[in-house]
Design a protein around this motif. Structure first.
Motif, PDB file in Angstrom:
ATOM      1  N   LEU A  28       0.814  -1.206   0.000  1.00  0.00           N
ATOM      2  CA  LEU A  28       0.000   0.000   0.000  1.00  0.00           C
ATOM      3  C   LEU A  28       0.848   1.256   0.000  1.00  0.00           C
ATOM      4  CD1 LEU A  28      -2.736   1.259   0.210  1.00  0.00           C
ATOM      5  CD2 LEU A  28      -2.769   0.746   2.634  1.00  0.00           C
ATOM      6  N   THR A  29       1.990   1.169   0.645  1.00  0.00           N
ATOM      7  CA  THR A  29       2.783   2.379   0.856  1.00  0.00           C
ATOM      8  C   THR A  29       3.905   2.579  -0.164  1.00  0.00           C
ATOM      9  OG1 THR A  29       4.127   1.136   2.432  1.00  0.00           O
ATOM     10  CG2 THR A  29       2.311   2.425   3.328  1.00  0.00           C
ATOM     11  N   LEU A  45      -9.553  -7.547   2.758  1.00  0.00           N
ATOM     12  CA  LEU A  45      -9.669  -6.842   4.038  1.00  0.00           C
ATOM     13  C   LEU A  45     -11.107  -6.882   4.559  1.00  0.00           C
ATOM     14  CD1 LEU A  45      -7.351  -3.752   3.433  1.00  0.00           C
ATOM     15  CD2 LEU A  45      -6.975  -5.648   5.020  1.00  0.00           C
ATOM     16  N   ALA A  49     -12.533  -7.713   8.218  1.00  0.00           N
ATOM     17  CA  ALA A  49     -12.987  -6.536   8.969  1.00  0.00           C
ATOM     18  C   ALA A  49     -14.332  -6.752   9.628  1.00  0.00           C
ATOM     19  CB  ALA A  49     -13.023  -5.328   8.034  1.00  0.00           C
ATOM     20  N   LEU A  54     -12.929 -11.972  13.089  1.00  0.00           N
ATOM     21  CA  LEU A  54     -11.622 -11.822  13.722  1.00  0.00           C
ATOM     22  C   LEU A  54     -11.489 -12.768  14.908  1.00  0.00           C
ATOM     23  CD1 LEU A  54     -11.068  -7.945  13.660  1.00  0.00           C
ATOM     24  CD2 LEU A  54      -9.760  -9.688  12.437  1.00  0.00           C
ATOM     25  N   LEU A 115      -2.669 -14.650   6.317  1.00  0.00           N
ATOM     26  CA  LEU A 115      -2.756 -13.422   7.106  1.00  0.00           C
ATOM     27  C   LEU A 115      -1.483 -12.599   6.961  1.00  0.00           C
ATOM     28  CD1 LEU A 115      -4.526 -14.660  10.347  1.00  0.00           C
ATOM     29  CD2 LEU A 115      -5.374 -12.991   8.704  1.00  0.00           C
ATOM     30  N   ALA A 116      -0.340 -13.266   6.939  1.00  0.00           N
ATOM     31  CA  ALA A 116       0.928 -12.554   6.790  1.00  0.00           C
ATOM     32  C   ALA A 116       0.980 -11.832   5.453  1.00  0.00           C
ATOM     33  CB  ALA A 116       2.087 -13.535   6.925  1.00  0.00           C
ATOM     34  N   SER A 119      -1.075  -8.753   5.685  1.00  0.00           N
ATOM     35  CA  SER A 119      -0.337  -7.847   6.554  1.00  0.00           C
ATOM     36  C   SER A 119       0.775  -7.151   5.793  1.00  0.00           C
ATOM     37  CB  SER A 119       0.229  -8.626   7.738  1.00  0.00           C
ATOM     38  OG  SER A 119       1.184  -7.867   8.425  1.00  0.00           O
ATOM     39  N   VAL A 122      -0.534  -4.375   3.478  1.00  0.00           N
ATOM     40  CA  VAL A 122      -0.972  -3.145   4.140  1.00  0.00           C
ATOM     41  C   VAL A 122       0.215  -2.259   4.486  1.00  0.00           C
ATOM     42  CG1 VAL A 122      -2.007  -2.245   6.252  1.00  0.00           C
ATOM     43  CG2 VAL A 122      -3.106  -4.110   5.015  1.00  0.00           C
ATOM     44  N   ALA A 123       1.273  -2.865   4.960  1.00  0.00           N
ATOM     45  CA  ALA A 123       2.483  -2.108   5.277  1.00  0.00           C
ATOM     46  C   ALA A 123       3.681  -3.000   5.117  1.00  0.00           C
ATOM     47  CB  ALA A 123       2.424  -1.561   6.698  1.00  0.00           C
TER      48      ALA A 123
ATOM     49  N   LEU B  41     -10.182  -3.683  16.395  1.00  0.00           N
ATOM     50  CA  LEU B  41      -9.438  -4.024  15.185  1.00  0.00           C
ATOM     51  C   LEU B  41     -10.353  -4.023  13.969  1.00  0.00           C
ATOM     52  CD1 LEU B  41      -6.887  -4.800  13.760  1.00  0.00           C
ATOM     53  CD2 LEU B  41      -7.169  -7.153  14.536  1.00  0.00           C
ATOM     54  N   LEU B  45      -9.941  -1.935  10.528  1.00  0.00           N
ATOM     55  CA  LEU B  45      -9.863  -2.636   9.244  1.00  0.00           C
ATOM     56  C   LEU B  45     -10.971  -2.188   8.303  1.00  0.00           C
ATOM     57  CD1 LEU B  45      -8.897  -6.264  10.382  1.00  0.00           C
ATOM     58  CD2 LEU B  45      -7.487  -4.640   9.110  1.00  0.00           C
ATOM     59  N   ILE B  48     -10.140   0.745   6.237  1.00  0.00           N
ATOM     60  CA  ILE B  48      -9.222   0.502   5.117  1.00  0.00           C
ATOM     61  C   ILE B  48      -9.856  -0.366   4.044  1.00  0.00           C
ATOM     62  CG2 ILE B  48      -6.880  -0.212   4.533  1.00  0.00           C
ATOM     63  CD1 ILE B  48      -6.076  -0.075   7.296  1.00  0.00           C
ATOM     64  N   LEU B  57      -5.173   6.304   0.235  1.00  0.00           N
ATOM     65  CA  LEU B  57      -4.032   6.076   1.120  1.00  0.00           C
ATOM     66  C   LEU B  57      -2.750   5.865   0.331  1.00  0.00           C
ATOM     67  CD1 LEU B  57      -5.336   3.729   3.982  1.00  0.00           C
ATOM     68  CD2 LEU B  57      -4.495   6.066   4.184  1.00  0.00           C
ATOM     69  N   ALA B  61       0.502   8.040   0.413  1.00  0.00           N
ATOM     70  CA  ALA B  61       1.726   7.398   0.882  1.00  0.00           C
ATOM     71  C   ALA B  61       2.846   7.525  -0.146  1.00  0.00           C
ATOM     72  CB  ALA B  61       1.460   5.930   1.193  1.00  0.00           C
ATOM     73  N   LEU B 110      -0.237  11.198   6.005  1.00  0.00           N
ATOM     74  CA  LEU B 110      -0.264   9.872   6.601  1.00  0.00           C
ATOM     75  C   LEU B 110       0.318   9.946   8.019  1.00  0.00           C
ATOM     76  CD1 LEU B 110      -1.215   7.278   5.119  1.00  0.00           C
ATOM     77  CD2 LEU B 110       1.189   6.641   4.958  1.00  0.00           C
ATOM     78  N   LEU B 115      -0.471   2.536   9.680  1.00  0.00           N
ATOM     79  CA  LEU B 115      -0.667   1.355   8.846  1.00  0.00           C
ATOM     80  C   LEU B 115       0.180   0.189   9.346  1.00  0.00           C
ATOM     81  CD1 LEU B 115      -0.823   2.897   5.274  1.00  0.00           C
ATOM     82  CD2 LEU B 115      -2.630   1.665   6.480  1.00  0.00           C
ATOM     83  N   ALA B 116       1.406   0.480   9.762  1.00  0.00           N
ATOM     84  CA  ALA B 116       2.277  -0.581  10.264  1.00  0.00           C
ATOM     85  C   ALA B 116       1.681  -1.217  11.510  1.00  0.00           C
ATOM     86  CB  ALA B 116       3.665  -0.016  10.560  1.00  0.00           C
ATOM     87  N   SER B 119      -1.028  -3.522  10.465  1.00  0.00           N
ATOM     88  CA  SER B 119      -0.370  -4.652   9.825  1.00  0.00           C
ATOM     89  C   SER B 119       0.178  -5.616  10.864  1.00  0.00           C
ATOM     90  CB  SER B 119       0.747  -4.140   8.924  1.00  0.00           C
ATOM     91  OG  SER B 119       1.591  -5.194   8.529  1.00  0.00           O
ATOM     92  N   ARG B 120       0.758  -5.074  11.930  1.00  0.00           N
ATOM     93  CA  ARG B 120       1.335  -5.917  12.971  1.00  0.00           C
ATOM     94  C   ARG B 120       0.251  -6.672  13.744  1.00  0.00           C
ATOM     95  NH1 ARG B 120       3.545  -2.061  15.797  1.00  0.00           N
ATOM     96  NH2 ARG B 120       4.624  -1.002  14.106  1.00  0.00           N
ATOM     97  N   VAL B 122      -2.581  -7.752  12.489  1.00  0.00           N
ATOM     98  CA  VAL B 122      -3.142  -8.811  11.658  1.00  0.00           C
ATOM     99  C   VAL B 122      -2.263 -10.043  11.678  1.00  0.00           C
ATOM    100  CG1 VAL B 122      -3.694  -9.458   9.291  1.00  0.00           C
ATOM    101  CG2 VAL B 122      -4.462  -7.270  10.194  1.00  0.00           C
ATOM    102  N   ALA B 123      -0.966  -9.822  11.597  1.00  0.00           N
ATOM    103  CA  ALA B 123      -0.033 -10.947  11.640  1.00  0.00           C
ATOM    104  C   ALA B 123       1.242 -10.514  12.326  1.00  0.00           C
ATOM    105  CB  ALA B 123       0.257 -11.461  10.236  1.00  0.00           C
TER     106      ALA B 123
END
Lengths: 125, 125
Positions: A28-29, A45, A49, A54, A115-116, A119, A122-123, B41, B45, B48, B57, B61, B110, B115-116, B119-120, B122-123
């Motif tokens: 995304l970034t 997502l 969401a 979740l 999931l990773a 993740s 997203v970032a 969460l 989500l 986004i 975004l 970014a 931003l 976002l990080a 991201s963290r 989620v996974a």
DNA sequence: AGCAAATATTGACCATCGTCGATATTGACA
DNA sequence: TGTCAATATCGACGATGGTCAATATTTGCT
């Protein structure tokens, strides 16, 4: 690069192979996303969401073998059994879970890396 | 740990301080989430999980200083100006963007780490 | 003050979503 | 074969969400 991504998606087994999408390396970034990239990521997502989904994911992820029976997922959440079944289908169609039936029971397993992958999209780490 | 998280949320400036939520360190794949953790969460989500907002975004970014004027965000997306404004508000309320007005123009930036953080959650890396 | 440009807000419309009750399906077992 | 337990599907309902046209607000400029 984008073409590789799409050809991978075409030959995938699940409806939304998030793992393959992750191989695109278009976080995304990093750059401005295209419309279809945004559509794909948004679809994935959206599947996550939701509070009920979740919690389902986290219960399954915390279980041994990252696998859980539906019978163990119905009671902890305060929602009916058809709703749990619906959420599990959404997560499965989105490529986060796989379903395997053993006897009368249905077991849902976390797809490793799914999931990773999201993740990472997203970032970037 | 959870208490710390909630006290942080109470004193935060934004409605949904995703950065602070990230400080909770309760990733999706570590333990079973509580209802309120899942609610928080999911709220982030959901903000986004929309193609238009993802593109907004990513454009911001990719811009220098991770900052963009609304006038530069209206044309690349095929949606009207009120809709863009709406999406930017959603992202701002969710704690992903800040708004600063210079003259007639509004600039959206931003929030570093937001976002990080998601991201963290989620996974876990 | 008055105008023009940029952005935000309002109100409405249609689509999608989460949930439920009822019912169908599947599989084990007597 | 019939029954029961586990799960999935269906149909419906209320709630939420994305979008737009119209309008309001803000700000610079003359």
């Amino acid at each position: 690069m984008v073409n590789i991504c799409y050809s991978l998606r075409m030959s995938a087994r699940t409806l939304l192979p998030v793992v393959d999408v992750g191989a695109c390396r278009a976080p995304l970034t990093r750059d401005a996303m295209t419309q279809s990239q945004a559509d794909d990521l948004a679809r994935s997502l959206k599947a996550i969401a939701d509070p009920a989904r979740l919690r389902l994911l986290s219960i399954i992820a915390a279980s041994e073998g990252q696998e859980a029976c539906v019978c163990d997922l119905t009671e902890p959440l305060d929602i009916g059994q058809p709703t749990v079944s619906h959420h599990l289908k959404v997560l499965t169609d989105a490529g986060f879970l796989t379903r395997s039936k053993r006897g009368t029971w249905a077991y849902f397993t976390l797809i490793p890396g799914a999931l990773a992958s999201i993740s990472r999209l997203v970032a970037s780490p």
